[in-house]
Design a protein around this motif. Sequence first.
Motif, PDB file in Angstrom:
ATOM      1  N   LYS A 189       0.810  -1.219   0.000  1.00 50.28           N
ATOM      2  CA  LYS A 189       0.000   0.000   0.000  1.00 50.28           C
ATOM      3  C   LYS A 189       0.840   1.264   0.000  1.00 50.28           C
ATOM      4  N   LEU A 190       2.004   1.180   0.589  1.00 54.96           N
ATOM      5  CA  LEU A 190       2.854   2.371   0.602  1.00 54.96           C
ATOM      6  C   LEU A 190       3.582   2.541  -0.727  1.00 54.96           C
ATOM      7  N   GLY A 191       3.424   1.557  -1.601  1.00 53.24           N
ATOM      8  CA  GLY A 191       4.115   1.651  -2.879  1.00 53.24           C
ATOM      9  C   GLY A 191       5.604   1.448  -2.745  1.00 53.24           C
ATOM     10  N   VAL A 192       5.990   0.528  -1.893  1.00 53.21           N
ATOM     11  CA  VAL A 192       7.407   0.233  -1.738  1.00 53.21           C
ATOM     12  C   VAL A 192       7.836  -0.688  -2.879  1.00 53.21           C
ATOM     13  N   ASP A 193       8.496  -0.100  -3.879  1.00 48.34           N
ATOM     14  CA  ASP A 193       9.007  -0.967  -4.933  1.00 48.34           C
ATOM     15  C   ASP A 193      10.418  -1.342  -4.539  1.00 48.34           C
ATOM     16  N   ARG A 205      12.197  -2.333   4.840  1.00 49.83           N
ATOM     17  CA  ARG A 205      11.750  -1.636   6.054  1.00 49.83           C
ATOM     18  C   ARG A 205      12.044  -0.156   5.977  1.00 49.83           C
ATOM     19  N   VAL A 206      13.281   0.141   5.641  1.00 48.94           N
ATOM     20  CA  VAL A 206      13.662   1.540   5.562  1.00 48.94           C
ATOM     21  C   VAL A 206      12.849   2.235   4.482  1.00 48.94           C
ATOM     22  N   ARG A 207      12.702   1.544   3.376  1.00 49.49           N
ATOM     23  CA  ARG A 207      11.948   2.104   2.271  1.00 49.49           C
ATOM     24  C   ARG A 207      10.502   2.408   2.689  1.00 49.49           C
ATOM     25  N   ALA A 208       9.939   1.529   3.477  1.00 55.21           N
ATOM     26  CA  ALA A 208       8.570   1.741   3.930  1.00 55.21           C
ATOM     27  C   ALA A 208       8.485   3.012   4.769  1.00 55.21           C
ATOM     28  N   LEU A 209       9.417   3.169   5.682  1.00 52.64           N
ATOM     29  CA  LEU A 209       9.413   4.368   6.521  1.00 52.64           C
ATOM     30  C   LEU A 209       9.604   5.601   5.649  1.00 52.64           C
ATOM     31  N   ASN A 210      10.538   5.518   4.751  1.00 45.93           N
ATOM     32  CA  ASN A 210      10.794   6.615   3.840  1.00 45.93           C
ATOM     33  C   ASN A 210       9.517   7.009   3.093  1.00 45.93           C
ATOM     34  N   ARG A 211       8.880   6.055   2.469  1.00 46.74           N
ATOM     35  CA  ARG A 211       7.663   6.347   1.703  1.00 46.74           C
ATOM     36  C   ARG A 211       6.574   6.934   2.598  1.00 46.74           C
ATOM     37  N   ALA A 212       6.419   6.337   3.756  1.00 44.47           N
ATOM     38  CA  ALA A 212       5.372   6.812   4.663  1.00 44.47           C
ATOM     39  C   ALA A 212       5.604   8.274   5.019  1.00 44.47           C
ATOM     40  N   LEU A 213       6.841   8.657   5.166  1.00 42.38           N
ATOM     41  CA  LEU A 213       7.153  10.040   5.503  1.00 42.38           C
ATOM     42  C   LEU A 213       6.932  10.950   4.307  1.00 42.38           C
ATOM     43  N   VAL A 214       7.442  10.545   3.175  1.00 39.38           N
ATOM     44  CA  VAL A 214       7.366  11.399   1.996  1.00 39.38           C
ATOM     45  C   VAL A 214       5.915  11.600   1.553  1.00 39.38           C
ATOM     46  N   THR A 215       5.099  10.566   1.712  1.00 41.63           N
ATOM     47  CA  THR A 215       3.697  10.717   1.341  1.00 41.63           C
ATOM     48  C   THR A 215       2.869  11.306   2.478  1.00 41.63           C
ATOM     49  N   ARG A 216       3.547  11.714   3.538  1.00 41.30           N
ATOM     50  CA  ARG A 216       2.864  12.323   4.683  1.00 41.30           C
ATOM     51  C   ARG A 216       1.869  11.387   5.349  1.00 41.30           C
ATOM     52  N   THR A 217       2.076  10.110   5.213  1.00 42.93           N
ATOM     53  CA  THR A 217       1.232   9.187   5.954  1.00 42.93           C
ATOM     54  C   THR A 217       1.569   9.279   7.438  1.00 42.93           C
TER      55      THR A 217
ATOM     56  N   ILE B 161      17.298   6.289   2.030  1.00 47.10           N
ATOM     57  CA  ILE B 161      16.453   6.034   0.871  1.00 47.10           C
ATOM     58  C   ILE B 161      16.330   4.538   0.602  1.00 47.10           C
ATOM     59  N   GLY B 162      16.888   3.736   1.497  1.00 46.38           N
ATOM     60  CA  GLY B 162      16.612   2.315   1.447  1.00 46.38           C
ATOM     61  C   GLY B 162      17.628   1.460   0.702  1.00 46.38           C
ATOM     62  N   LEU B 163      18.790   2.015   0.382  1.00 44.59           N
ATOM     63  CA  LEU B 163      19.797   1.201  -0.297  1.00 44.59           C
ATOM     64  C   LEU B 163      20.319   0.124   0.644  1.00 44.59           C
ATOM     65  N   GLN B 164      20.631  -1.026   0.084  1.00 42.92           N
ATOM     66  CA  GLN B 164      21.241  -2.045   0.924  1.00 42.92           C
ATOM     67  C   GLN B 164      22.749  -1.911   0.854  1.00 42.92           C
ATOM     68  N   ASP B 165      23.384  -2.633   1.780  1.00 43.11           N
ATOM     69  CA  ASP B 165      24.831  -2.490   1.937  1.00 43.11           C
ATOM     70  C   ASP B 165      25.573  -2.624   0.614  1.00 43.11           C
ATOM     71  N   LYS B 166      25.208  -3.644  -0.128  1.00 44.68           N
ATOM     72  CA  LYS B 166      25.949  -3.940  -1.356  1.00 44.68           C
ATOM     73  C   LYS B 166      25.869  -2.775  -2.337  1.00 44.68           C
ATOM     74  N   LEU B 167      24.673  -2.216  -2.427  1.00 47.71           N
ATOM     75  CA  LEU B 167      24.473  -1.126  -3.370  1.00 47.71           C
ATOM     76  C   LEU B 167      25.213   0.134  -2.913  1.00 47.71           C
ATOM     77  N   ILE B 168      25.174   0.384  -1.626  1.00 48.58           N
ATOM     78  CA  ILE B 168      25.935   1.522  -1.105  1.00 48.58           C
ATOM     79  C   ILE B 168      27.408   1.340  -1.444  1.00 48.58           C
ATOM     80  N   ARG B 205      18.676  -0.334  11.327  1.00 50.14           N
ATOM     81  CA  ARG B 205      18.558   0.572  10.179  1.00 50.14           C
ATOM     82  C   ARG B 205      17.402   1.526  10.345  1.00 50.14           C
ATOM     83  N   VAL B 206      16.263   0.971  10.686  1.00 48.63           N
ATOM     84  CA  VAL B 206      15.093   1.818  10.853  1.00 48.63           C
ATOM     85  C   VAL B 206      15.324   2.788  12.004  1.00 48.63           C
ATOM     86  N   ARG B 207      15.913   2.265  13.052  1.00 46.02           N
ATOM     87  CA  ARG B 207      16.191   3.086  14.217  1.00 46.02           C
ATOM     88  C   ARG B 207      17.105   4.254  13.849  1.00 46.02           C
ATOM     89  N   ALA B 208      18.075   3.969  13.013  1.00 46.57           N
ATOM     90  CA  ALA B 208      19.006   5.018  12.607  1.00 46.57           C
ATOM     91  C   ALA B 208      18.268   6.124  11.864  1.00 46.57           C
TER      92      ALA B 208
END
Lengths: 238, 238
Positions: A189-193, A205-217, B161-168, B205-208
Amino acid sequence: MKVLIVEDDQFHASYLEDALVEALPEVTQIFHAVNGEEGEKQARSARIEAVVMDLQMEHRNGIEAARTIWSERPHTRILFWSNYADEAYLRGISTTVPEDSAYGYVLKTASRDRLKLALRAVLVEGQIMVDREIHRLQRRASSPRNALQDSEYEILLDLAIGLQDKLIAERRGMSLRTVQNRLLSLYDKLGVDTVTDEGLQLNKRVRALNRALVTRTINIDSLDTAQRDFERWLARRG
Amino acid sequence: MKVLIVEDDQFHASYLEDALVEALPEVTQIFHAVNGEEGEKQARSARIEAVVMDLQMEHRNGIEAARTIWSERPHTRILFWSNYADEAYLRGISTTVPEDSAYGYVLKTASRDRLKLALRAVLVEGQIMVDREIHRLQRRASSPRNALQDSEYEILLDLAIGLQDKLIAERRGMSLRTVQNRLLSLYDKLGVDTVTDEGLQLNKRVRALNRALVTRTINIDSLDTAQRDFERWLARRG
DNA sequence: AGTCATATTGCGGGAACCCGCAAATTTTGT
DNA sequence: ACAAAATTTGCGGGTTCCCGCAATATGACT
């Protein structure tokens, strides 16, 4: 009639005061507070029945202040006046407002006339009045597709403060696998691709938080609130 | 002298305009823009040399607007006027400001007198003037301990923005293990306590990301910017 | 040149995460 | 009350993440 203005920005506060005296001749006294905590105190000591409240404030935000004010005096009429049409704030309000009390929600970008109208409608007439922009959001939030249900929203907050699956499961009384299912639909639902065009993986997980913030959810205030809720739960749990 | 005000909040804009005409009699013309993009256009077409700029704006934020304005006319004097002492914005400014141009940073909570002083100092006298509150943050950011160095800040954005270690690792040209080391010190500096008093584990990660947001090390705007940077990098990479 | 501090990298392993599959349970519609 | 739909749960496996240990590499100072 006594009105309390809770607003940390001085320009907005004085604009509000002007509009208030123009729109409501029945106002006899205007109180000011610059954050939620102070707002609660003043509402209590002056036995305020009408409040105009900013949402974004440093010390305690408008939702939390409204919650305690309503718990002490449920008939208090509160007009929220905010910069953003922000889903995080909305959820806070709809879970907080008592059965038979009046409230309203106006955006700061609204015209002076609309503000004055809302002041009269809510503080004097005791009606419910919600800005159309906000209302659109509310509907979207209660339509089945693409909107988070409350249980998913809870889990989003858990995720956002960094709880891991196991802990979420314990806190919400579900099995581990169920939590993971919820997370899946949340990602959806958050559109985490999780995969970019190039086939690169992302951290969900991080992406979900990111999206939720950017979409102001959710917003940063809600992180704060969720954190405190969690700590309270921890304490009870022992 | 022509001055451009870039500010999306009408109250703040008119307050600013008042202060401007009071403080600087040499002002002959005042232009207005309500977001970064429009600000860039007006600065270009009216050949503006003095700007007062809000940082938080909807369409393009102040940092980005300042960057393009300075790239086109490096001597433009820009006074930033913002609600928050926000490290994320600061980093943006210090990496953007050209060698010999004047700029300043004033908080919106500053007194009218201090604002007027800053207007004169920066726009007329071409000095550098930074609010003390901000300056404190800047020093903390450049003192060795407890402050993120630029490379760590980059990685924080990648994480955010959700990058994983390898990609970073690929993006920054380091080994996987080095990225992980960087993340460790990041967790440390952000105060990510992965373990609660009760011995419960949290997702680092999320915590960070959570901590970085709550401590205002980054903000939602920077998520947006970082995302675009990443996409540009992706495109170049092919 | 030599010593000491700091960073980088590889290896390896335990924990957490993501998720397909299938059985059990609950909810919903008629 | 019964069937269909949706949710919940367990199991298992492939990844990713976190991090200790140890070998190099890089830098700074004398």
